[in-house]
Design an enzyme around this catalytic site. Structure first.
Site, PDB file in Angstrom:
ATOM      1  N   ASP A  33      -0.678   4.561   9.772  1.00  0.00           N
ATOM      2  CA  ASP A  33       0.050   5.827   9.890  1.00  0.00           C
ATOM      3  C   ASP A  33      -0.042   6.516   8.529  1.00  0.00           C
ATOM      4  OD1 ASP A  33       0.820   4.762  12.318  1.00  0.00           O
ATOM      5  OD2 ASP A  33       2.950   5.192  12.059  1.00  0.00           O
ATOM      6  N   SER A  50       2.464   4.796  -0.338  1.00  0.00           N
ATOM      7  CA  SER A  50       1.231   4.260  -0.892  1.00  0.00           C
ATOM      8  C   SER A  50       0.029   4.947  -0.260  1.00  0.00           C
ATOM      9  CB  SER A  50       1.185   2.748  -0.681  1.00  0.00           C
ATOM     10  OG  SER A  50       2.337   2.139  -1.234  1.00  0.00           O
TER      11      SER A  50
END
Length: 294
Positions: free
Chosen positions: A113, A254
Site C-alpha cells: 500500500d 517508509s
C-alpha cells in the site's frame, strides 16, 4: 492546498486529501531554523532506537485508539487481535481477501500500500524525485550494478503512517543476499526533499530479485524518521513466490524503491500520466500497476 501539501490521486482519478497535520509538523522541522535544530537529534539512530523500544512496550498502547480515529482506519479489514504495543498494532495483518493479488504472470503488482511515482532512468543514471535528483548508484552505492538500469524504470512507493506496512514479492524468482546501508533517518515525505537528499542519507536495505517475468529487479527498502527498523524475513539467498510477504516496516512512514532494466515492463497509463504531472498514485498491495513487455 496548504504549504507542503502534495497531490495524490486514486486509480479512478479522484484527488485524495493528504494529512495536513503531519505536513505542518514536517514543514516546521525542515523549513524553520528552530525546527532544524530539533531535527538533528530526531534523525539519529540512537533516538530512533529509544522510540522503537517505547513503541514495542505496553506503555504505547494508549496511542492506538486516537491514531485509529485520526486516520480513519477501518480495523474490521484486519485480522482481529488484542494489541500488546503500538508496534504490534502498526504491523497488524490485513485479511487476505482485502488485498487480493493478481497472480497472472504478465501482471506487475505493487509490493505494498503506498503512493506511487514512476520515473524513467536517463542515460546519466539520474532520476528525479519531486525537486531533487538522485543517481541510482547513490541509492545502492554500487555504480556497476546501477549502470545496468540505465534507460529502465525507477518506481518509488511512499508509505504513509496510515498505510498497511507489510510488503510482498512482485513475482516468482530467487533473491540475492540483502545489503544494508547505514545512514541518518529522515522522513520520506516530499517536504524533506527541499533540504535533504533523503534517499542517499537514510538507512536502507536492498537486494536483487532474479524474477521469472520482469528480469533482474533491485528492491530497496528505505527507513524513515523515527523508524529505521526494516524487517526483511529472508536475509540470504531465497526462492520466493509472487504475493508472498517479504517483510515489514515498524513505526513510521517508509519507502520502497524498485529498479527495472530497460525493456522489461510497461507501466499503466494513469500512473505514468500522474507521475509526469508530479502527482502520486495511491496503490494497494497486490494491485496491478503494469505488465510484462512482450
Amino acid at each position: 492546498m496548504l504549504k507542503g501539501d502534495f497531490m495524490i490521486k486514486d486509480r479512478n482519478g479522484n484527488i485524495i486529501e493528504s494529512n495536513h497535520k503531519q505536513n505542518n509538523i514536517l514543514c516546521f522541522l525542515y523549513n524553520n531554523a528552530f525546527g532544524r535544530i530539533l531535527l538533528k537529534p530526531l534523525t539519529s539512530p540512537a533516538v530512533s532506537k529509544i522510540i522503537g523500544i517505547f513503541m514495542d512496550s505496553a506503555f504505547s498502547i494508549p496511542i492506538i485508539k486516537p491514531f485509529v480515529k485520526n486516520n480513519n482506519i477501518n480495523l474490521s479489514e484486519y485480522k482481529p487481535k488484542k494489541f500488546t504495543s503500538y508496534n504490534d498494532f502498526f504491523t497488524r495483518k490485513i485479511k487476505p481477501e482485502k488485498r487480493p493479488v493478481d497472480y497472472r504472470k504478465s501482471s506487475l503488482i505493487s509490493p505494498c500500500d503506498s503512493k506511487l511515482t514512476v520515473y524513467k532512468i536517463n542515460k546519466n543514471s539520474i532520476f528525479r524525485i519531486k525537486d531533487s535528483y538522485y543517481k541510482t548508484s547513490d541509492l545502492i552505492q554500487n555504480k556497476l550494478i546501477a549502470e545496468r538500469y540505465r534507460n529502465g524504470y525507477c518506481l518509488i512507493f511512499r508509505l504513509c503512517v496510515d498505510d498497511y506496512h507489510r510488503y510482498c514479492y512482485i513475482d516468482n524468482g530467487i533473491k540475492t543476499e540483502n545489503v544494508f546501508i547505514n545512514g541518518e533517518l529522515h522522513t520520506v515525505n516530499p517536504i524533506a526533499l527541499d533540504k535533504y537528499n533523503i534517499y542517499k542519507r537514510n538507512c536502507r536495505e536492498f537486494t536483487m530479485l532474479h524474477t521469472e517475468n520482469f528480469g533482474d529487479v533491485i528492491q530497496t527498502e528505505v527507513g524513515a524518521m523515527l523508524v529505521g527498523r526494516i524487517k526483511n524475513y529472508h536475509k540470504h539467498i531465497y526462492c520466493f513466490s509472487k504475493g508472498k510477504e517479504k517483510g515489514l516496516f515498524e513505526f513510521g512512514g517508509s519507502t520502497i524503491v524498485l529498479l527495472f532494466e530497460n525493456g522489461m515492463i510497461d507501466i499503466d497509463r494513469d500512473i505514468l500520466k500522474n507521475s509526469v504531472q508530479g502527482i502520486e498514485t495511491a496503490v494497494k498491495y497486490g494491485e496491478t500497476i503494469g505488465k510484462k513487455r512482450l
